[in-house]
Write an enzyme that holds these catalytic residues in place. Structure first.
Site, PDB file in Angstrom:
ATOM      1  N   GLY A  29      36.848  33.809  55.022  1.00  0.00           N
ATOM      2  CA  GLY A  29      37.883  32.794  55.155  1.00  0.00           C
ATOM      3  C   GLY A  29      38.740  32.723  53.902  1.00  0.00           C
ATOM      4  N   CYS A  56      34.528  22.118  44.821  1.00  0.00           N
ATOM      5  CA  CYS A  56      35.698  22.280  43.951  1.00  0.00           C
ATOM      6  C   CYS A  56      35.909  21.033  43.093  1.00  0.00           C
ATOM      7  CB  CYS A  56      36.935  22.596  44.778  1.00  0.00           C
ATOM      8  SG  CYS A  56      37.335  21.386  46.062  1.00  0.00           S
ATOM      9  N   ASN A 113      41.925  24.255  44.313  1.00  0.00           N
ATOM     10  CA  ASN A 113      40.558  23.984  44.781  1.00  0.00           C
ATOM     11  C   ASN A 113      39.806  25.282  45.050  1.00  0.00           C
ATOM     12  OD1 ASN A 113      42.672  24.044  46.809  1.00  0.00           O
ATOM     13  ND2 ASN A 113      41.123  23.624  48.350  1.00  0.00           N
TER      14      ASN A 113
END
Length: 297
Positions: A15, A129, A269
């Site tokens: 992803g 993150c 992030n």
């Protein structure tokens, strides 16, 4: 270990996180990226990895367990629920597992705080993150001040948050809170995650509020700036945008600008957790290489 002294590495998950991480690992001097794994050959991330010249596989965790290949380091960028299964199935192989999901299965590690613990753990959890962006600063302040309450508000642009993270929102918040408690000693902690639909996309930002005793601008600001310098050693886009103290309340905020590997600049992030994960794995590789050198000398 490869003939050139590097450790073999795999990125599990294709992803947003996985593709950017693969691009980062490709530049590593201590890791050799051998494989990018997804669950569907049609996944855009696997196609991107193939265009980068990388070997890919589409059988998920079976691509690692049903093979004679041995991999030294596996980065798990899937989701928290899947990671527990992955950790169990990879345990017999002796692989170091770097977990970028908020699973809380392995040892929670933030490089500038307790990065050395990754050298002795086979399953390292990179928290989140927001945790990677906030905990270095929170740890620095709490080492020198009594803090009674911490609140961390993370804002990320909606396009920078993939499906796996969206599936793990509750785990994200809980894991971030647990890591802050564990690495600062403060029990009263609140973590909040905002996904911003704003256009143009909002930059990744983490705002921290602390209530405690003896807080002054003169005592807090140097701690914040020193902690930020430590993070910039492996995440150059990390910067402090605010640091204020009023009436026993300290407020500080950071932004992370992504390096632009495979994600836009606002996706800090993705950049901060991938950079932290790569840093931990490279430290582990350096330790392994040093140990091998000592044994053969």
């Amino acid at each position: 270990m490869e003939p050139d002294g590097r450790l073999s590495a795999v990125v599990l998950g294709a992803g947003l996180l996985g593709v950017d991480l693969a691009a980062k690992v490709m530049r590593s001097n201590s890791l050799d990226l051998r494989l990018v794994v997804g669950r569907d050959e049609a996944t855009p991330g696997l196609r991107q990895a193939a265009r980068l010249g990388l070997r890919t596989a589409a059988n998920g965790i079976r691509s690692l367990t049903d093979t004679d290949d041995v991999f030294d380091v596996v980065f798990d960028t899937t989701n928290a629920l899947s990671h527990a299964e992955h950790a169990e199935r990879l345990k017999p192989l002796g692989t170091m597992l770097v977990d970028l999901t908020p699973s809380r299965v392995g040892r929670m590690v933030v490089p500038v705080v307790n990065g050395s613990e990754a050298l002795t753990c086979r399953d390292v959890n990179m928290v989140s993150c927001g945790g990677q962006a906030s905990i270095p600063i929170l740890h620095a302040i709490t080492r020198h001040h009594r803090i009674d309450y911490i609140e961390v508000v993370t804002t990320a642009a909606s396009p920078s948050v993939g499906r796996s993270t969206r599936l793990n929102i509750d785990e994200y918040v809980e894991t971030t809170q647990d890591a802050i408690r564990a690495l600062t000693g403060v029990k009263d902690v609140k973590a909040i995650l905002n996904l911003s639909p704003a256009r143009p996309p909002a930059m990744f930002r983490v705002a921290m509020s602390l209530l405690g005793e003896g807080l002054t601008t003169e005592s807090v600001r140097p701690l914040v700036m020193e902690a930020a310098r430590g993070v910039r050693d492996f995440a150059p886009g990390y910067g402090v945008t605010a640091c204020e103290v009023n009436d026993g309340r300290a407020f500080t905020a950071v932004e992370v600008v992504a390096s632009g590997d495979r994600v836009p600049r606002y996706a800090g992030n993705i950049d901060i957790i991938n950079s932290a994960a790569l840093h931990v794995a490279e430290q582990y590789a350096t330790g392994r290489l040093s140990k091998v050198g000592a044994e053969t000398s």
